[in-house]
Write a protein that holds these residues in place. Structure first.
Motif, PDB file in Angstrom:
ATOM      1  N   GLU A 469      80.381 -17.569  66.056  1.00 50.44           N
ATOM      2  CA  GLU A 469      79.642 -16.557  66.796  1.00 50.44           C
ATOM      3  C   GLU A 469      79.569 -16.924  68.275  1.00 50.44           C
ATOM      4  N   ASP A 470      79.494 -18.212  68.583  1.00 52.31           N
ATOM      5  CA  ASP A 470      79.486 -18.631  69.995  1.00 52.31           C
ATOM      6  C   ASP A 470      80.785 -18.224  70.687  1.00 52.31           C
ATOM      7  N   GLU A 473      80.637 -14.547  71.526  1.00 55.49           N
ATOM      8  CA  GLU A 473      79.824 -14.295  72.707  1.00 55.49           C
ATOM      9  C   GLU A 473      80.591 -14.624  73.981  1.00 55.49           C
ATOM     10  N   ASP A 477      81.805 -12.044  77.077  1.00 53.61           N
ATOM     11  CA  ASP A 477      81.501 -12.279  78.492  1.00 53.61           C
ATOM     12  C   ASP A 477      82.731 -12.096  79.368  1.00 53.61           C
TER      13      ASP A 477
END
Length: 511
Positions: A469-470, A473, A477
């Motif tokens: 999930e990181d 993200e 970005d």
């Protein structure tokens, strides 16, 4: 690795290899283009499961044989019509370990430990114990812990039907197996094939079935040959070698147990107790003495406090059987397939003796001329006796024509040298035939697609694969148009996709 592969293909062809078994379509196409005389067999991992798949592969590669997928049943094999004229030869697995993945295409070992099963380094994760979790809850499985471990394949009773279906060759799995395994399994299947071809259709004998169990088995099943039966294929009770089932433990004492199958046990046999737990911590040892239904064991080898009535008992080793199997391949003179040869010997005094092979025309001569014999001239019977000494070779002297003028002689040592020299020349001629195999000279670069000079339409797009999930993200970005997501826990996809839709509605998510 393409250049190395090309060099290996040429080397194999020139060395006299009969055929190569290939999974990769690209490598198979290379072989056809570079060494067209080398026979090409489609590997079971090419996943040919239907006549349509075989027709596609054969049209692309002109296969000499196809090893069809292990998952094909007898009903499905019948659809190939293998015995009809012009059909591609079929080969199928009939015995040995089965992979839980489809036709052996498993990436588990590489994924978990960077050991590629396709390079012979499988860590066999399927043979380990597992827990079963259903909807987040641990499911109690009792003594069924080896949830991914299939029983071994034993299609020996299906040999007659496979022959009727036109199967040309039977494949026996043998990765890291012992010589005793090879001896027992090949003997049993040779007997089954010979019996089927002579019209005697009968089930494998108890003796042969016992040998198949003892040399290596995790339990024997027909795999997928008779169709799908998952509970039979994967009973999940163990994932390692077991051997022959003896029965259940009756009484237990200090250093002994009683078992209904004790009559099948001899002094020195290896025994293991199946307690339903982790098979790496099982109790077992060798039988010291058999007294009726009671088996006495070597002292200190087994903790009898862990043995209970009802535990299963297996015979894992039979030294007498192993010794018999070893003797079958350690005999001094094993029968070998011989080639019958007819030779001609000729000569006259003052010139060298000639020895010629009738079929090939290959000829050798003595290093010294024949002399007139004062006492013991060369006679046909003596010459045949000397030249027939072909033990340790693939040849057998079928006939010898003798054409000598007068009574002549040459030392016996020279006759022996000539015999050895002719054998060497014949062997070389066989190798020369392989060296004449075509190698087209096609290079790897010629087989690769030509680079395109056309400019790509529009700007290049960057797509990123995320496994956490990181990472998702971070990708968002960067304002990417497309992200690929591969999470280990599929339950996390729903919330993750919803979050992406909310924060970056223009981003495509590919799962």
């Amino acid at each position: 690795e393409l250049e190395d592969a090309a060099e290996q293909l040429r080397h194999l062809s020139a060395s006299g290899v009969d055929a190569i078994i290939v999974q990769d379509l690209g490598l198979a196409a290379m072989a056809r283009a570079m060494v067209p005389d080398l026979h090409l067999h489609a590997s079971t991992q090419m996943t040919i499961t239907s006549p349509e798949a075989l027709a596609f592969a054969h049209g692309l590669l002109q296969l000499d044989r196809a090893v069809i997928a292990r998952e094909n049943s007898l009903r499905e094999i019948r659809l190939f019509h293998a015995g009809e004229p012009g059909a591609v030869e079929l080969e199928t697995f009939v015995h040995g370990a089965l992979c839980v993945a489809y036709s052996g295409q498993c990436l588990t070992s590489e994924s978990l430990g960077q050991r590629s099963a396709n390079r012979g380094e499988c860590a066999q994760a399927c043979r380990m114990p597992y827990e079963l979790i259903v909807d987040g809850e641990l499911r109690e499985m009792g003594d069924r812990r080896y949830l991914l471990s299939p029983q071994d394949l034993a299609g020996i009773d299906q040999i007659p039907e496979l022959i009727r279906l036109g199967v040309t060759s039977f494949k026996i799995e043998g990765r890291l197996k012992t010589p005793e395994y090879v001896a027992a399994v090949t003997r049993a299947y040779r007997k089954a094939i010979d019996a089927a071809e002579s019209g005697e259709e009968r089930a494998a004998s108890e003796e042969d079935r016992y040998a198949l169990e003892m040399v290596f088995s995790r339990g024997l099943s027909t795999g997928w040959l008779n169709g799908i039966n998952n509970p039979e294929l994967v009973h999940a009770r163990f994932g390692k070698k077991r051997g022959a089932y003896l029965g259940r433990v009756g009484k237990v004492g200090s250093g002994w147990i009683e078992c209904e199958g004790a009559a099948k046990v001899k002094n020195g046999d290896g025994i293991v107790f199946d307690t339903g737990g982790n098979t790496d911590r099982e109790q077992g040892g060798r039988v010291y003495e058999v007294k009726g239904p009671r088996l006495h064991f070597q002292r200190g080898k087994i903790d009898f406090s862990k043995i209970r009535e009802g535990h299963r008992l297996w015979k894992t080793d039979d030294p007498v059987l192993n010794a018999a199997l070893r003797s079958s391949y350690q005999r001094e003179h094993l029968p070998i397939r011989t080639r019958q040869v007819s030779w001609i010997v000729s000569g006259t005094a003052g010139v060298p003796l000639k020895l010629r092979d009738r079929e090939s025309g290959i000829e050798v001569t003595s290093t010294i001329p024949l002399e007139l014999a004062a006492k013991r001239p060369l006679r046909p019977e003596f010459l045949e006796q000397q030249f027939a000494r072909l033990g340790g070779t693939i040849y057998a002297l079928a006939s010898l024509d003798v054409h000598l003028s007068g009574d002549v002689m040459v030392p016996v040592s020279e006759l022996n040298r000539m015999r050895r020299a002719l054998v060497e020349r014949l062997d070389e001629a066989v190798g020369e035939g392989y060296k004449k195999r075509r190698s087209t000279g096609v290079s790897v670069s010629e087989l690769l697609p030509a680079p395109s000079d056309r400019e790509p339409e529009g700007a290049a797009e960057l797509r990123v694969l995320c496994r956490s999930e990181d990472q998702v993200e971070a990708a968002l970005d960067c304002d990417l148009e497309t992200i690929y997501v591969d999470l280990e826990d599929v339950r996390r996809y729903r919330d993750l996709v919803a979050r992406v839709r909310e924060t970056a509605p223009g981003t495509r998510v590919v799962l």
